[in-house]
Design an enzyme around this catalytic site. Structure first.
Site, short mmCIF file in Angstrom:
data_model
loop_
_atom_site.label_atom_id
_atom_site.label_comp_id
_atom_site.label_asym_id
_atom_site.label_seq_id
_atom_site.Cartn_x
_atom_site.Cartn_y
_atom_site.Cartn_z
N GLU A 146 -14.30 -23.60 59.38
CA GLU A 146 -14.59 -22.64 58.30
C GLU A 146 -16.02 -22.14 58.44
OE1 GLU A 146 -16.82 -23.24 55.76
OE2 GLU A 146 -17.32 -25.33 56.16
N LEU A 148 -17.67 -20.56 55.54
CA LEU A 148 -17.86 -20.07 54.18
C LEU A 148 -19.32 -20.11 53.75
CD1 LEU A 148 -14.90 -21.73 52.25
CD2 LEU A 148 -14.92 -19.72 53.74
N PHE A 249 -32.09 -14.09 57.30
CA PHE A 249 -32.51 -15.49 57.38
C PHE A 249 -33.97 -15.65 57.81
CE2 PHE A 249 -27.94 -15.72 57.41
CZ PHE A 249 -27.68 -16.78 56.58
N LEU A 250 -34.76 -14.62 57.58
CA LEU A 250 -36.20 -14.72 57.81
C LEU A 250 -36.95 -14.65 56.49
CD1 LEU A 250 -37.01 -12.62 61.02
CD2 LEU A 250 -37.08 -15.11 60.74
N GLY A 253 -39.92 -19.50 52.19
CA GLY A 253 -39.97 -19.99 50.82
C GLY A 253 -39.77 -21.48 50.76
N CYS A 260 -24.25 -28.24 53.52
CA CYS A 260 -23.92 -27.96 54.92
C CYS A 260 -25.12 -28.06 55.85
CB CYS A 260 -23.27 -26.59 55.04
SG CYS A 260 -21.60 -26.51 54.36
N LYS A 263 -27.20 -31.63 56.21
CA LYS A 263 -26.44 -32.75 56.79
C LYS A 263 -25.85 -32.39 58.14
CE LYS A 263 -21.86 -31.64 55.75
NZ LYS A 263 -20.66 -31.78 56.62
N LYS A 322 -28.91 -22.49 45.92
CA LYS A 322 -28.93 -21.06 46.20
C LYS A 322 -28.31 -20.36 45.00
CE LYS A 322 -25.82 -19.08 48.74
NZ LYS A 322 -24.97 -18.64 49.86
#
Length: 437
Positions: A146, A148, A249-250, A253, A260, A263, A322
């Site tokens: 997956e 997701l 994804f830059l 913060g 996910c 781990k 998030k």
């Protein structure tokens, strides 16, 4: 076609509801009676946009039902295994207890022609072991990872950017069965890759490792930016214009969390160690350390500002790892809140959805029901999760209900100019401080 989904947590509940929405007779199986009872009523046991409507539609139509009896999976054409693989206690490795238990419980109910499709994220080598375990029943195994994103799980299940089938060499029947399941999705031109077990197992963890590395890279640049006076957000904008890198994804913060990425990168490294390739993925340990250092930095900044104003009260906006989720697993915002509280500070937090889940992890945390309640009486404001509700705040209005005049923006998500104009100092991670106007 009859479909069963073993495990009705975040992944399994969404997958079961999605399968029912595609018109299949679908049964979800879980050992948690309380969870199953909620699902039978069409109530998700967690927050996920779009899932309540999808779930209720399937339950009301009679195409979706839930049970604690795995025997009811008998006769299914495809059985998806969607149980969790948490980090093993005392180790970085993945805990396969739930995967193994799910497959073992299925064995008496499998028959020739049944396809078991694993969706759980597992260490490479797991699928072949399970395929050997299933083989005497006449059933076969595929691995169908997956991809997701929490907050977009329904969309990612029904309109994925790719489908990956990990199958045994020459198992055309497994490919055909999965093609039948995903026929409506494939009709839209969705990319489909047929690979071997090992490749399928590596796809998800490799993707997560890459994303985690990209996030930690920009957070490393944030550490450097803070030392030299650069603005990491502008830096990200500049390098993100390079087509080879891209801007996604830059965002520097507080770092990544959730069930996910943290781990998975630890389990990936642990499996590489077991295979004798620890050095190959050794960089992931530094990726993890960089990520955790951002939490240290957030705590240090808040502590510094409390000492500066001579106060001890913090308003934490956001607790989920998030936005658009109530998931607080390894949440940076919740971790920072807990550490401040353990250090003797008074933390009053607010999150649009994560109150109940956060209280299960940190029972003593004061969590209120509105931004106004959180900021009233605070000495320092802090942003821990970039919910749109917080991005849209009117800082001038907030200035009228709180004496705090500094906000530590852990997500670099606030309009610093607007907050400055309202009389707040704004401190971002990896950005120059913006003084109050």
């Amino acid at each position: 076609m009859k479909i069963a989904v073993i495990g009705c947590g975040y992944l399994g509940a969404v997958h079961a509801a999605a399968m029912a929405s595609l018109g299949y007779e679908t049964i979800g199986v879980d050992v948690d009676e309380a969870k199953v009872e909620r699902l039978r009523r069409g109530e998700p046991p967690f927050f996920e946009p779009g899932l309540p409507e999808l779930l209720r539609a399937g339950v009301d139509a009679g195409t979706l039902r839930f049970t604690t009896d795995v025997a009811e999976a008998a006769g299914s054409d495809v059985v998806f295994v969607a149980v969790g693989t948490p980090q093993r206690a005392g180790s970085d490795a993945a805990d396969l207890t739930y995967v193994d238990a799910a497959v073992e419980s299925l064995l008496p109910h499998l028959a020739a022609g049944t396809l078991v499709a694993g969706k759980s994220t597992v260490p490479v080598g797991t699928a072949q072991r399970l395929a050997d375990l299933i083989a005497p029943t006449g059933a076969t195994l595929a691995w169908n990872p997956e991809f997701l994103r929490e907050g977009f799980a329904v969309e990612d299940t029904l309109a994925p950017d790719r489908l990956v089938y990990g199958v045994a060499d020459g198992d055309d029947a497994a490919v055909a069965a999965l093609d039948a399941v995903y026929a409506r999705i494939l009709e839209r031109g969705t990319d489909r890759l047929v690979v071997n077990y090992a490749t399928a197992e590596l796809v998800k963890v490799s993707a997560n490792a890459f994303l985690a590395t990209k996030i930690s890279f920009i957070n490393a640049m944030a550490e450097l930016s803070e030392s030299v006076g650069a603005d990491v957000t502008q830096l990200a904008d500049a390098i993100g214009l390079d087509a080879r890198i891209g801007r996604r994804f830059l965002n520097a913060g507080l770092g990544f969390g959730g069930g996910c990425l943290p781990k998975d990168i630890r389990a990936f490294q642990a499996r590489a160690d077991e295979l004798g390739h620890g050095e190959t993925l050794g960089f992931l340990r530094e990726v993890d350390r960089i990520n955790l250092r951002r939490r240290d930095r957030m705590v240090a900044l808040i502590e510094r500002e409390l000492e500066r104003v001579g106060g001890d009260r913090v308003a934490m906006l956001g607790l989920a790892f998030k936005p658009n989720s109530d998931d607080v697993r390894d949440s940076p915002a919740l971790d920072v809140s807990r550490r401040l509280q353990e250090g003797g500070r008074v933390v009053r937090a607010y999150d649009p959805e994560a109150r109940e889940t956060a209280l299960r992890v940190v029972p003593g945390l004061e969590i209120v029901t509105s931004v106004a309640d959180a900021v009233r009486g605070a000495d320092v404001l802090a942003l821990g999760t970039e919910w749109q509700e917080f991005r849209d705040l009117d800082p001038a209005a907030l200035a009228g209900i709180t004496d705090a005049r500094v906000v530590v923006d852990g997500r670099n998500a606030l309009d610093a100019a607007a907050w400055s104009a309202a009389g707040f100092r704004v401190i971002g991670l990896g950005r120059p401080e913006v003084a109050a106007a």
